[in-house]
Design a protein around this motif. Structure first.
Motif, PDB file in Angstrom:
ATOM      1  N   LEU A 121     -54.447 -15.704   1.864  1.00  0.00           N
ATOM      2  CA  LEU A 121     -55.122 -16.485   3.234  1.00  0.00           C
ATOM      3  C   LEU A 121     -55.968 -15.765   3.272  1.00  0.00           C
ATOM      4  O   LEU A 121     -57.425 -16.534   4.008  1.00  0.00           O
ATOM      5  CB  LEU A 121     -53.402 -15.070   4.545  1.00  0.00           C
ATOM      6  N   ALA A 125     -58.949 -18.511   4.440  1.00  0.00           N
ATOM      7  CA  ALA A 125     -60.160 -18.258   5.564  1.00  0.00           C
ATOM      8  C   ALA A 125     -61.836 -18.239   4.794  1.00  0.00           C
ATOM      9  O   ALA A 125     -62.345 -19.105   4.823  1.00  0.00           O
ATOM     10  CB  ALA A 125     -60.409 -17.075   5.941  1.00  0.00           C
ATOM     11  N   THR A 126     -62.269 -17.878   2.998  1.00  0.00           N
ATOM     12  CA  THR A 126     -63.180 -18.656   3.246  1.00  0.00           C
ATOM     13  C   THR A 126     -63.563 -20.017   2.844  1.00  0.00           C
ATOM     14  O   THR A 126     -64.624 -20.559   3.591  1.00  0.00           O
ATOM     15  CB  THR A 126     -63.089 -17.880   1.582  1.00  0.00           C
ATOM     16  N   LEU A 128     -61.764 -22.074   4.616  1.00  0.00           N
ATOM     17  CA  LEU A 128     -62.002 -22.795   5.573  1.00  0.00           C
ATOM     18  C   LEU A 128     -63.701 -22.811   6.926  1.00  0.00           C
ATOM     19  O   LEU A 128     -63.911 -22.276   7.601  1.00  0.00           O
ATOM     20  CB  LEU A 128     -61.137 -22.283   7.210  1.00  0.00           C
ATOM     21  N   ALA A 130     -64.949 -19.849   7.178  1.00  0.00           N
ATOM     22  CA  ALA A 130     -65.465 -17.875   7.017  1.00  0.00           C
ATOM     23  C   ALA A 130     -65.823 -16.954   6.418  1.00  0.00           C
ATOM     24  O   ALA A 130     -65.656 -17.032   5.549  1.00  0.00           O
ATOM     25  CB  ALA A 130     -63.365 -17.712   7.404  1.00  0.00           C
ATOM     26  N   ARG A 131     -67.272 -16.630   6.803  1.00  0.00           N
ATOM     27  CA  ARG A 131     -68.041 -15.328   5.512  1.00  0.00           C
ATOM     28  C   ARG A 131     -67.148 -14.529   6.008  1.00  0.00           C
ATOM     29  O   ARG A 131     -65.957 -14.483   6.383  1.00  0.00           O
ATOM     30  CB  ARG A 131     -69.259 -14.564   6.575  1.00  0.00           C
ATOM     31  N   PRO A 132     -67.458 -13.747   4.857  1.00  0.00           N
ATOM     32  CA  PRO A 132     -66.464 -12.079   4.687  1.00  0.00           C
ATOM     33  C   PRO A 132     -66.172 -11.660   6.009  1.00  0.00           C
ATOM     34  O   PRO A 132     -65.270 -10.944   5.995  1.00  0.00           O
ATOM     35  CB  PRO A 132     -66.968 -11.338   3.888  1.00  0.00           C
ATOM     36  N   ASP A 134     -66.464 -11.981   8.663  1.00  0.00           N
ATOM     37  CA  ASP A 134     -65.676 -12.985   9.394  1.00  0.00           C
ATOM     38  C   ASP A 134     -63.915 -12.657   9.375  1.00  0.00           C
ATOM     39  O   ASP A 134     -63.381 -12.657  10.543  1.00  0.00           O
ATOM     40  CB  ASP A 134     -65.951 -14.354   9.955  1.00  0.00           C
ATOM     41  N   THR A 135     -64.231 -13.386   7.941  1.00  0.00           N
ATOM     42  CA  THR A 135     -62.468 -13.394   7.005  1.00  0.00           C
ATOM     43  C   THR A 135     -61.845 -12.167   7.500  1.00  0.00           C
ATOM     44  O   THR A 135     -60.675 -12.286   8.259  1.00  0.00           O
ATOM     45  CB  THR A 135     -62.740 -13.633   6.353  1.00  0.00           C
ATOM     46  N   SER A 138     -60.728 -12.036  11.538  1.00  0.00           N
ATOM     47  CA  SER A 138     -59.777 -12.540  12.106  1.00  0.00           C
ATOM     48  C   SER A 138     -58.993 -12.560  11.456  1.00  0.00           C
ATOM     49  O   SER A 138     -57.759 -13.636  11.781  1.00  0.00           O
ATOM     50  CB  SER A 138     -61.126 -13.911  11.868  1.00  0.00           C
ATOM     51  N   VAL A 139     -58.536 -12.427   9.691  1.00  0.00           N
ATOM     52  CA  VAL A 139     -57.687 -12.074   9.165  1.00  0.00           C
ATOM     53  C   VAL A 139     -57.201 -11.597   9.145  1.00  0.00           C
ATOM     54  O   VAL A 139     -56.118 -10.608   9.104  1.00  0.00           O
ATOM     55  CB  VAL A 139     -57.821 -13.573   8.720  1.00  0.00           C
ATOM     56  N   PRO A 142     -56.320  -8.799  11.911  1.00  0.00           N
ATOM     57  CA  PRO A 142     -55.438  -8.866  12.757  1.00  0.00           C
ATOM     58  C   PRO A 142     -53.333  -8.740  12.139  1.00  0.00           C
ATOM     59  O   PRO A 142     -52.478  -8.358  12.742  1.00  0.00           O
ATOM     60  CB  PRO A 142     -54.768 -10.472  13.804  1.00  0.00           C
ATOM     61  N   LEU A 143     -53.668  -9.005  10.757  1.00  0.00           N
ATOM     62  CA  LEU A 143     -52.460  -8.902   9.859  1.00  0.00           C
ATOM     63  C   LEU A 143     -52.170  -7.779   9.422  1.00  0.00           C
ATOM     64  O   LEU A 143     -50.903  -7.501   9.151  1.00  0.00           O
ATOM     65  CB  LEU A 143     -52.069 -10.107   9.186  1.00  0.00           C
TER      66      LEU A 143
ATOM     67  N   TYR B  76     -67.566 -20.301   1.238  1.00  0.00           N
ATOM     68  CA  TYR B  76     -67.795 -20.386   2.656  1.00  0.00           C
ATOM     69  C   TYR B  76     -68.573 -21.709   2.509  1.00  0.00           C
ATOM     70  O   TYR B  76     -68.497 -22.152   4.026  1.00  0.00           O
ATOM     71  CB  TYR B  76     -67.852 -19.231   3.540  1.00  0.00           C
ATOM     72  N   CYS B  88     -50.260 -21.655   2.895  1.00  0.00           N
ATOM     73  CA  CYS B  88     -51.231 -19.929   3.809  1.00  0.00           C
ATOM     74  C   CYS B  88     -51.849 -20.935   4.681  1.00  0.00           C
ATOM     75  O   CYS B  88     -52.931 -20.399   5.301  1.00  0.00           O
ATOM     76  CB  CYS B  88     -51.963 -20.393   2.543  1.00  0.00           C
ATOM     77  N   PHE B  90     -51.646 -19.168   9.001  1.00  0.00           N
ATOM     78  CA  PHE B  90     -52.285 -18.076   9.007  1.00  0.00           C
ATOM     79  C   PHE B  90     -51.340 -17.570   9.663  1.00  0.00           C
ATOM     80  O   PHE B  90     -50.630 -17.947  11.352  1.00  0.00           O
ATOM     81  CB  PHE B  90     -53.598 -18.083  10.193  1.00  0.00           C
ATOM     82  N   HIS B  92     -50.456 -15.307  11.979  1.00  0.00           N
ATOM     83  CA  HIS B  92     -50.705 -15.017  13.923  1.00  0.00           C
ATOM     84  C   HIS B  92     -51.062 -15.936  14.613  1.00  0.00           C
ATOM     85  O   HIS B  92     -51.528 -15.374  15.512  1.00  0.00           O
ATOM     86  CB  HIS B  92     -51.335 -13.098  13.345  1.00  0.00           C
ATOM     87  N   TYR B 101     -59.804 -23.240  12.900  1.00  0.00           N
ATOM     88  CA  TYR B 101     -59.869 -21.953  12.569  1.00  0.00           C
ATOM     89  C   TYR B 101     -61.170 -22.354  11.748  1.00  0.00           C
ATOM     90  O   TYR B 101     -62.349 -22.343  11.999  1.00  0.00           O
ATOM     91  CB  TYR B 101     -59.145 -21.435  11.441  1.00  0.00           C
ATOM     92  N   GLY B 102     -60.952 -23.767  11.018  1.00  0.00           N
ATOM     93  CA  GLY B 102     -62.422 -24.055  10.407  1.00  0.00           C
ATOM     94  C   GLY B 102     -62.849 -25.348  10.930  1.00  0.00           C
ATOM     95  O   GLY B 102     -63.908 -24.781  11.247  1.00  0.00           O
ATOM     96  N   ARG B 105     -65.390 -22.594  12.702  1.00  0.00           N
ATOM     97  CA  ARG B 105     -66.628 -22.438  12.415  1.00  0.00           C
ATOM     98  C   ARG B 105     -67.850 -23.300  11.977  1.00  0.00           C
ATOM     99  O   ARG B 105     -69.459 -23.621  11.730  1.00  0.00           O
ATOM    100  CB  ARG B 105     -66.104 -21.447  10.820  1.00  0.00           C
ATOM    101  N   VAL B 152     -62.423 -29.506   8.837  1.00  0.00           N
ATOM    102  CA  VAL B 152     -64.063 -29.004   8.112  1.00  0.00           C
ATOM    103  C   VAL B 152     -64.724 -29.982   7.688  1.00  0.00           C
ATOM    104  O   VAL B 152     -65.758 -29.463   7.352  1.00  0.00           O
ATOM    105  CB  VAL B 152     -63.638 -27.621   7.137  1.00  0.00           C
TER     106      VAL B 152
END
Lengths: 221, 359
Positions: A121, A125-126, A128, A130-132, A134-135, A138-139, A142-143, B76, B88, B90, B92, B101-102, B105, B152
């Motif tokens: 997951l 995020a990466t 998608l 997302a910077r470290p 940010d990941t 945002s992920v 919350p998890l 990224y 995969c 998310f 939540h 999500y993407g 960003r 994206v």
């Protein structure tokens, strides 16, 4: 039922536990992340070090802190040299001791939550964009919320319950270091069982409701 | 023509990935090979999720990574979509939030070109947007994952066995979408699969990997019919032709197809005249003869030239043939091969006993 002295002790205890928990959440989060993901040689040692307060008698921790922070100690001397008061027998000293004492209770649930995260997951995020950091927010965060909830409750409750460390480094100063557990000890010492009963019953009630709410909130997991 | 060039060398415990590839930056390139051949690792290197000792990656004239110049875009920052084997998603976030999500960003940095409505419609997930991923079926999850990756605005889509976790029915539900996506979005796709079905249906270009190395890379037809590769040597070896519908025999439900090498008739439902189709023919469904057959079904006997002959295990011989501009594989018994005295360049009649239309 409760005397003004008792209320002072209760509010001091809550203040100590609240601040300790707040500081610990800030320290423990990066520490837990590191412990959950590092493959370095020091991982085992760091894990053991964090868990140490679980095993040591609190008096041992208090003793060393007293030496270290005292006027002749390494930290105490450097504090004196820059014009600061030494920490033993002050609220700040108690706070430092509480943070160390309750560290494993906050680090371990968060670490377990991080270790249990699905790495894929985070990678998703990466990919998608997302910077470290940010990941993380945002992920990962919350998890891991159950881990944080457990950590907060345990850290707070465990600080409320501390006694040995307080006695060693905090002493027994009303409004400064006399927390509920010390107040209770005083009552028993002076054979005032009546007052001790109310305070002890209150603590039992507190502990039970804290654990009950924790199990209730985590039941879905 | 713009291309995709990659080169990676990466050692992980006992495994070494050592690849150099040039792929067309258009169409679907399928990467296949046995488990543990390094397919996923290759995709992860392209996505920047691994740290190879030697790395070069260029996508459509833009260099993403060049270890000789110590240059590397962080994962990224790479404009790609990645669809994982398990969706995969998310847990939540709901479907809409997953897709956004993407996208959110991306907006920080550039203006997304096309609207997502097309993608959502193409993948048929409009009615799922408010749902939680836990409430989706396997097929729905993968469709959402594909939409999320496309959101994206990728320059390249990486798909790691996106259908492997689905049952047969759900696979058939998604396969047509994938082909359409490719046409509608003009996006190069690298697609890992074990399934010969997905490979023959989707691939324009085929890459075969083994033990961390590239065994072959080329046009689908060419790689499928190379006799020295494990694909042609397997019991389920097949070849693929492209043909056009020119008539339909409603009485017998036979679809008449025309291609450069002749005419094929295949039992099928009616399809519009002029449709371009892919036809898969298993090597074992092709028999060879020296004379045109005197059969009542002259359609499926094709004039072919022998290109290669390779003896296989236990009494079989595989023959590669040229039929018009297309390549065909035939698997015959060694006895038949010897009886026909097959040799390179020889003209034979290939009889197609069965063919499958790949939609």
């Amino acid at each position: 039922m409760l005397s003004p002295e008792d209320w002072t002790a209760i509010s001091l205890t809550l203040k100590l536990a609240g601040l300790t928990t707040g500081i610990l959440l800030v320290i423990a989060t990066p520490l837990a992340w590191h412990l959950a993901y590092t493959q370095r040689w020091w991982k085992a040692s760091l894990n053991a070090l964090v868990a140490l307060p679980l095993v040591l008698p609190p008096t041992v921790l208090g003793f060393y802190l007293l030496i270290l922070l005292g006027p002749k100690g390494w930290v105490g001397q450097s504090m004196k040299s820059i014009g600061l008061d030494t920490l033993p027998f002050s609220f700040t000293g108690l706070l430092v001791a509480s943070v160390l004492y309750s560290l494993p209770f906050v680090v371990q649930p968060i670490q377990a939550a991080f270790s249990g995260l699905d790495r894929r997951l985070l990678e998703a995020a990466t990919t998608l964009q997302a910077r470290p950091l940010d990941t993380f927010f945002s992920v990962a965060l919350p998890l891991s919320k159950h881990g944080f909830l457990t950590a907060t409750v345990l850290g707070f409750a465990h600080t409320v319950g501390e006694f040995g460390v307080v006695l060693m480094i905090g002493g027994n100063i009303s409004g400064e270091t006399r927390v509920v557990s010390v107040q209770l000890y005083d009552y028993v010492e002076s054979m005032n069982y009546q007052a001790a009963h109310s305070l002890a019953a209150l603590l039992v009630l507190f502990a039970f409701s804290v654990l009950l709410s924790l199990y209730y909130l985590n039941r879905g997991k | 023509m713009s291309t995709l060039s990659v080169q990676f060398r990466l050692k992980l415990a006992a495994f070494e990935l050592d690849v150099q590839l040039e792929l067309p930056a258009i169409g679907i390139s399928v990467i296949t090979g046995s488990s543990g051949s390094g397919k996923t690792l290759l995709l992860r290197c392209i996505a920047g999720l691994e740290r190879p000792a030697l790395a070069y990656c260029k996508v459509k004239e833009i260099v993403w990574e060049d270890s000789t110049r110590n240059y590397s875009l962080a994962a990224y920052q790479r404009p790609l979509g990645y669809v994982f084997q398990e969706s995969c998603l998310f847990p939540h976030l709901n479907v809409q939030q997953n897709i956004d999500y993407g996208r959110k960003r991306l907006r920080l940095r550039s203006n997304p070109s096309q609207s997502l409505d097309t993608v959502i419609e193409l993948l048929n997930i409009g009615h799922l947007l408010k749902r939680s991923p836990a409430k989706l079926s396997g097929g729905e999850k993968q469709r959402v994952a594909i939409a999320r990756a496309l959101a994206v605005d990728p320059q390249l889509l990486l798909m790691d066995e996106p259908l492997a976790s689905l049952d047969q029915a759900h696979k058939y539900e998604i396969l047509p979408y994938l082909r359409r996506l490719q046409w509608d979005l003009q996006l190069p796709v690298l697609y890992i699969t074990h399934s010969p079905q997905e490979m023959t249906q989707l691939a324009d270009h085929l890459v075969l990997m083994d033990k961390g190395k590239i065994l072959a890379s080329g046009e689908l037809q060419a790689v499928l019919t190379r006799l020295d590769l494990p694909l042609a040597q397997s019991q389920r070896a097949s070849s693929v032709l492209t043909a056009e519908v020119f008539a339909y025999d409603a009485a017998f439900q036979l679809l008449q197809l025309r291609f450069s090498g002749g005419v094929l008739s295949v039992p099928h439902l009616a399809l519009p005249k002029g449709s371009q189709l892919r036809v898969r023919i298993y090597a074992r469904d092709v028999s060879l003869a020296l004379q045109p057959p005197a059969s009542f079904e002259p359609f499926n006997s094709l004039h072919a030239q022998v290109l290669g002959i390779m003896n296989q295990a236990v009494g079989y011989t595989t023959v590669s043939l040229r039929v018009g501009a297309e390549l065909l594989l035939a698997q015959v018994t060694r006895k038949t091969a010897s009886f026909l005295q097959l040799k390179h360049g020889q003209i034979v009649y290939a009889e197609i006993k069965n063919a499958a239309i790949l939609s």
